[in-house]
Scaffold this motif. Structure first.
Motif, mmCIF file in Angstrom:
data_model
loop_
_atom_site.group_PDB
_atom_site.id
_atom_site.type_symbol
_atom_site.label_atom_id
_atom_site.label_comp_id
_atom_site.label_asym_id
_atom_site.label_seq_id
_atom_site.Cartn_x
_atom_site.Cartn_y
_atom_site.Cartn_z
ATOM 1 N N CYS A 168 17.487 10.044 15.592
ATOM 2 C CA CYS A 168 16.747 10.180 15.923
ATOM 3 C C CYS A 168 16.643 11.697 15.882
ATOM 4 C CB CYS A 168 16.177 10.138 17.412
ATOM 5 S SG CYS A 168 14.833 10.427 17.736
ATOM 6 N N ILE A 169 15.423 11.211 14.262
ATOM 7 C CA ILE A 169 15.037 12.606 14.017
ATOM 8 C C ILE A 169 13.529 12.793 14.054
ATOM 9 C CG2 ILE A 169 14.982 13.994 11.707
ATOM 10 C CD1 ILE A 169 16.635 12.017 10.614
ATOM 11 N N ARG A 170 13.090 13.747 14.625
ATOM 12 C CA ARG A 170 11.920 14.501 15.125
ATOM 13 C C ARG A 170 11.032 15.833 13.905
ATOM 14 N NH1 ARG A 170 11.007 13.268 21.621
ATOM 15 N NH2 ARG A 170 11.271 10.774 21.764
ATOM 16 N N LEU A 171 9.949 15.469 13.802
ATOM 17 C CA LEU A 171 9.459 16.690 12.485
ATOM 18 C C LEU A 171 8.350 17.106 13.311
ATOM 19 C CD1 LEU A 171 10.717 14.310 10.374
ATOM 20 C CD2 LEU A 171 10.647 16.569 9.421
ATOM 21 N N ARG B 101 14.214 6.966 13.908
ATOM 22 C CA ARG B 101 15.243 6.519 14.822
ATOM 23 C C ARG B 101 15.970 5.063 14.075
ATOM 24 N NH1 ARG B 101 13.767 5.491 20.906
ATOM 25 N NH2 ARG B 101 11.874 7.211 21.085
ATOM 26 N N ARG B 102 17.588 5.488 13.723
ATOM 27 C CA ARG B 102 18.250 4.299 14.078
ATOM 28 C C ARG B 102 18.815 3.905 15.175
ATOM 29 N NH1 ARG B 102 22.653 6.470 10.235
ATOM 30 N NH2 ARG B 102 24.042 6.839 12.581
ATOM 31 N N LYS C 187 18.676 -0.401 12.490
ATOM 32 C CA LYS C 187 18.194 -0.485 12.040
ATOM 33 C C LYS C 187 16.912 0.582 12.483
ATOM 34 C CE LYS C 187 13.883 -3.643 12.761
ATOM 35 N NZ LYS C 187 13.648 -4.783 13.308
ATOM 36 N N TRP C 188 16.506 0.469 11.463
ATOM 37 C CA TRP C 188 15.646 1.903 11.270
ATOM 38 C C TRP C 188 13.436 1.764 12.279
ATOM 39 C CZ3 TRP C 188 16.129 6.969 10.540
ATOM 40 C CH2 TRP C 188 17.395 7.544 9.992
ATOM 41 N N SER C 189 13.549 2.571 12.598
ATOM 42 C CA SER C 189 12.114 2.492 12.353
ATOM 43 C C SER C 189 11.024 3.332 12.268
ATOM 44 C CB SER C 189 11.599 1.699 13.991
ATOM 45 O OG SER C 189 12.618 2.497 15.219
ATOM 46 N N SER C 190 9.440 3.698 12.325
ATOM 47 C CA SER C 190 8.902 5.467 12.426
ATOM 48 C C SER C 190 8.271 5.338 13.468
ATOM 49 C CB SER C 190 8.817 6.149 10.556
ATOM 50 O OG SER C 190 7.590 4.328 11.095
ATOM 51 N N LEU C 191 8.178 6.536 13.977
ATOM 52 C CA LEU C 191 6.692 7.049 14.298
ATOM 53 C C LEU C 191 5.719 7.605 13.980
ATOM 54 C CD1 LEU C 191 5.107 5.340 16.827
ATOM 55 C CD2 LEU C 191 6.363 6.940 18.177
ATOM 56 N N PHE C 192 4.034 8.041 13.640
ATOM 57 C CA PHE C 192 3.774 9.019 12.947
ATOM 58 C C PHE C 192 2.398 9.274 14.571
ATOM 59 C CE2 PHE C 192 5.678 7.575 9.488
ATOM 60 C CZ PHE C 192 5.897 8.609 8.356
#
Length: 216
Positions: free
Chosen positions: A77-80, A94-95, A99-104
């Motif tokens: 998990c990477i959060r900027l 998130r992987r 499987k990858w996903s994103s949240l803005f």
């Protein structure tokens, strides 16, 4: 200790050593079941909140009813976090199960009193990168999103901007958690590290079509 974790630590020591003899971070090793978990936190732990950035991000995530990641994540998990004077944004990748996903997310703030603020999600959306996850993740890896050093490991002419914007990055796997941040990185284009974090943020904008509220 996990092989990948040893590789990460080696890279962090090498990169920090290029700029400063002593990395300004704290290494906290904890037992987790049959294994070990490592936290890599800023030594001065930031400037926000009573416990520094690590506790500040934890508190915001709890207010937003998000899963906190300071105790690890099952894959990656990477959060900027984009911190402006009061407004905030968060971009999460998130992987999980390959499987990858994103949240803005745009994060609003409600002032309760002179000492207390309440954070809430004003908007959020999940998006896919234009070039696909394989190409996008390879690009951000190549720019060092997992291994960029803390900004205090840069030479002494790099100074914290009191009123500037800050980007904080949280990285979590099942083996480790780390935070690093850059204050006003665009103001120091002569450093490779600040150029790279700017390139990462601009790559995210181009790939997902979501521009930051303010330039750094």
């Amino acid at each position: 200790m996990n092989k990948n974790l040893l590789i990460l630590l080696s890279l962090l020591f090498i990169m920090a050593g290029c700029k400063a003899p002593v990395p300004k971070v704290i290494y906290i090793q904890e037992k987790r079941g049959n294994g070990e978990f490592l936290k890599i936190l800023p030594k001065n732990n930031g400037v926000e909140g009573n416990g520094g950035y690590s506790e500040y991000l934890y508190d915001i995530a709890k207010e937003l009813n998000w899963k906190t990641i300071d105790y690890g994540f099952d894959s990656l998990c990477i959060r900027l976090w984009y911190f402006y004077r009061e407004e905030k944004e968060c971009v999460e990748f998130r992987r999980s199960s390959n499987k990858w996903s994103s949240l803005f997310s745009d994060i609003g703030i409600k002032r309760i009193n002179d000492l207390t603020n309440k954070y809430y999600i004003s908007s959020s959306k999940s998006l896919e990168p234009k070039s696909g996850w394989y190409h996008f993740t390879n690009e951000i890896y190549a720019l060092g999103i997992l291994t960029l050093p803390l900004d205090t490991n840069l030479p002494s002419d790099y100074s914290i901007a009191a009123d500037g914007a800050t980007v904080l990055v949280e990285i979590a796997t099942k083996d480790y958690y780390r935070i690093y941040y850059y204050d006003n990185p665009a103001g120091y284009p002569h450093y490779e590290e600040t150029r790279n974090i700017e390139k990462i943020m601009k790559l995210i904008e181009n790939e997902f079509g979501v521009k930051r509220k303010y330039d750094f």
